[in-house]
Write a protein that holds these residues in place. Sequence first.
Motif, short mmCIF file in Angstrom:
data_model
loop_
_atom_site.label_atom_id
_atom_site.label_comp_id
_atom_site.label_asym_id
_atom_site.label_seq_id
_atom_site.Cartn_x
_atom_site.Cartn_y
_atom_site.Cartn_z
N PRO A 37 40.89 84.60 12.41
CA PRO A 37 42.20 84.36 11.79
C PRO A 37 43.30 85.27 12.34
CG PRO A 37 40.77 85.51 10.26
CD PRO A 37 39.93 85.13 11.45
N TRP A 38 42.95 86.47 12.77
CA TRP A 38 43.96 87.39 13.27
C TRP A 38 44.65 86.80 14.51
CZ3 TRP A 38 45.00 90.31 17.65
CH2 TRP A 38 45.99 91.28 17.49
N ALA A 39 43.87 86.18 15.38
CA ALA A 39 44.43 85.62 16.61
C ALA A 39 45.27 84.38 16.35
CB ALA A 39 43.32 85.29 17.58
N ARG A 40 45.03 83.68 15.25
CA ARG A 40 45.68 82.40 14.97
C ARG A 40 46.69 82.45 13.83
NH1 ARG A 40 41.00 82.37 16.95
NH2 ARG A 40 40.24 80.80 18.38
N ARG A 41 46.86 83.57 13.22
CA ARG A 41 47.68 83.65 12.01
C ARG A 41 49.14 83.37 12.27
NH1 ARG A 41 48.87 89.92 11.34
NH2 ARG A 41 48.90 90.30 13.58
N LEU A 70 44.68 92.61 9.31
CA LEU A 70 45.12 91.26 8.96
C LEU A 70 46.49 91.27 8.29
CD1 LEU A 70 41.76 89.75 7.71
CD2 LEU A 70 42.98 89.18 9.82
N GLY A 71 46.82 92.35 7.60
CA GLY A 71 48.11 92.43 6.92
C GLY A 71 49.25 92.84 7.83
N ALA A 72 48.93 93.39 9.00
CA ALA A 72 49.97 93.87 9.91
C ALA A 72 50.91 92.74 10.32
CB ALA A 72 49.34 94.51 11.14
N ASP A 73 52.19 92.98 10.14
CA ASP A 73 53.26 92.06 10.57
C ASP A 73 53.34 90.75 9.80
OD1 ASP A 73 53.93 93.93 12.53
OD2 ASP A 73 52.58 93.00 13.98
N HIS A 74 52.44 90.49 8.90
CA HIS A 74 52.46 89.22 8.16
C HIS A 74 52.21 89.43 6.67
CE1 HIS A 74 52.87 86.45 11.51
NE2 HIS A 74 52.04 87.22 12.17
N GLY A 75 52.79 90.43 6.12
CA GLY A 75 52.61 90.68 4.70
C GLY A 75 51.68 91.83 4.47
N PRO A 76 51.61 92.29 3.24
CA PRO A 76 50.78 93.44 2.92
C PRO A 76 49.29 93.09 3.01
CG PRO A 76 51.65 92.47 0.92
CD PRO A 76 52.29 91.74 2.07
N THR A 108 50.65 85.97 -5.09
CA THR A 108 51.34 87.21 -4.77
C THR A 108 51.86 87.20 -3.34
OG1 THR A 108 49.95 88.43 -6.31
CG2 THR A 108 51.08 89.72 -4.61
N LEU A 109 51.07 86.68 -2.41
CA LEU A 109 51.46 86.69 -1.00
C LEU A 109 52.52 85.62 -0.67
CD1 LEU A 109 48.04 87.30 0.74
CD2 LEU A 109 49.89 88.94 0.38
N THR A 110 52.65 84.60 -1.49
CA THR A 110 53.62 83.55 -1.21
C THR A 110 54.90 83.70 -2.01
OG1 THR A 110 52.56 82.05 -2.80
CG2 THR A 110 51.89 81.88 -0.49
N MET A 111 54.98 84.70 -2.86
CA MET A 111 56.20 84.93 -3.64
C MET A 111 57.30 85.42 -2.72
SD MET A 111 54.65 86.65 -7.14
CE MET A 111 56.10 87.61 -7.35
#
Length: 112
Positions: A37-41, A70-76, A108-111
Amino acid sequence: MSIQWDLDHSDGVDLLRLSGHLGQDALHRFTGAVDWPWARRTGPVFIDLSALRGWNTEGEAAIVDAAARLGADHGPPAMCGLGDRVAPLIATAHGLGIHPDSATTRTTLTMP
């Protein structure tokens, strides 16, 4: 027993579900599970531990590192499904969102 994993994409969020046991012998497979998922996120990715039966110290450290990556650059960084398990490295990880279930984490992540 090693770990198994699957990835679910919904509402712009990827959910990496883990099951089995994350010990020394499963760290390589876990790294591959995180790399996928990290490569495709394109948005947030979080980890669901609810079906993971357990881990050793190295496995717990790998979970914390994976959540941060996984949280780097795309949310906490976030995870769910810890339940009442004792996980001192996870509990003290800086900035890691720990939620009771995947629905709460996703919300929480989509708010905005």
